[in-house]
Design a protein around this motif. Structure first.
Motif, short mmCIF file in Angstrom:
data_model
loop_
_atom_site.label_atom_id
_atom_site.label_comp_id
_atom_site.label_asym_id
_atom_site.label_seq_id
_atom_site.Cartn_x
_atom_site.Cartn_y
_atom_site.Cartn_z
N ILE A 118 8.05 2.62 3.34
CA ILE A 118 6.76 2.45 4.15
C ILE A 118 6.75 1.32 4.92
O ILE A 118 6.32 1.48 6.35
N PHE A 119 6.97 0.40 4.47
CA PHE A 119 6.98 -1.04 5.29
C PHE A 119 8.19 -0.93 6.34
O PHE A 119 7.93 -1.34 7.45
N LEU A 120 9.18 -0.63 5.93
CA LEU A 120 10.52 -0.51 6.86
C LEU A 120 10.19 0.63 7.84
O LEU A 120 10.55 0.17 9.18
N SER A 121 9.67 1.62 7.60
CA SER A 121 8.97 2.61 8.59
C SER A 121 8.24 2.20 9.67
O SER A 121 8.17 2.10 10.78
N PHE A 122 7.07 1.26 8.97
CA PHE A 122 6.08 0.67 10.09
C PHE A 122 6.80 -0.39 10.77
O PHE A 122 6.47 -0.50 12.15
N LEU A 123 7.76 -1.54 10.19
CA LEU A 123 8.32 -2.29 10.99
C LEU A 123 9.17 -1.52 12.19
O LEU A 123 9.21 -2.02 13.27
N PHE A 125 8.76 1.39 13.63
CA PHE A 125 7.98 1.81 14.54
C PHE A 125 7.38 0.73 15.64
O PHE A 125 7.52 1.13 16.75
N LEU A 126 7.07 -0.19 15.03
CA LEU A 126 6.62 -1.18 15.99
C LEU A 126 7.69 -1.86 16.86
O LEU A 126 7.44 -2.21 18.11
N ILE A 127 8.76 -2.16 16.26
CA ILE A 127 9.84 -2.57 17.27
C ILE A 127 10.26 -1.52 18.22
O ILE A 127 10.63 -2.14 19.23
#
Length: 172
Positions: A118-123, A125-127
């Motif tokens: 989840i946190f890798l996907s969030f990061l 997406f942001l990048i």
């Protein structure tokens, strides 16, 4: 406006990075990656198992030195049966005694792996949104006064702000 966007981008990167680091550290501490830490069984242990029709709640309390540590598991009943556990064996990390798990139930390792995803996907997406978005275009769109009729009404003689907003939106 540009400073606000950069501020929220940096806050998002910070929160995502902290979450990712936490989940990776917990996965390593639970020996989900390899046998890095020594896991021990507690000497004094109290286990309370409550079986329902859909869910099994396991609450356990163990002592390490003078500290009393407790933890909970909430497991679906069919998953608990698939794990084929005859007796519940609690293991805790020798270096970090507050980190524990039930042997034979890989639920906590799975939670950490899901958190990493989840946190890798969030990061990501942001990048990616930062890298490939046309920030200049969107800054111009949001800075134009014409797109915000509630701030600068067309008719300043109307005192009621809701009526000004209504008249500005539904001009004839």
């Amino acid at each position: 406006m540009k400073k606000i966007v950069v501020f929220f981008y940096v806050i998002g990167l910070f929160v995502g990075s902290i979450g990712l680091i936490y989940n990776v550290a917990m996965l390593i501490a639970l020996n989900g990656v390899g046998d890095i830490f020594e896991m021990k069984e507690p000497e004094k242990l109290e286990i309370d198992v409550q079986k329902g029709s859909d869910e099994v709640n396991i609450h356990y309390i163990y002592k390490v030195g003078k500290k009393e540590i407790s933890d909970d598991y909430k497991i679906q009943a069919n998953y608990f049966e698939r794990c084929n556990i005859d007796s519940i064996v609690i293991k805790y990390n020798k270096n970090f005694p507050m980190i524990s798990f039930i042997e034979g139930v890989p639920l906590k390792q799975r939670e950490q792996k899901i958190g990493i995803f989840i946190f890798l996907s969030f990061l990501l997406f942001l990048i990616m949104s930062w890298k490939f978005s046309d920030r200049g275009k969107w800054l111009k769109v949001y800075e134009e006064v014409g797109n915000r009729p509630w701030l600068y009404p067309a008719d300043k003689s109307i005192k009621n702000p809701l009526m000004r907003f209504k008249r500005r939106l539904f001009r004839r």
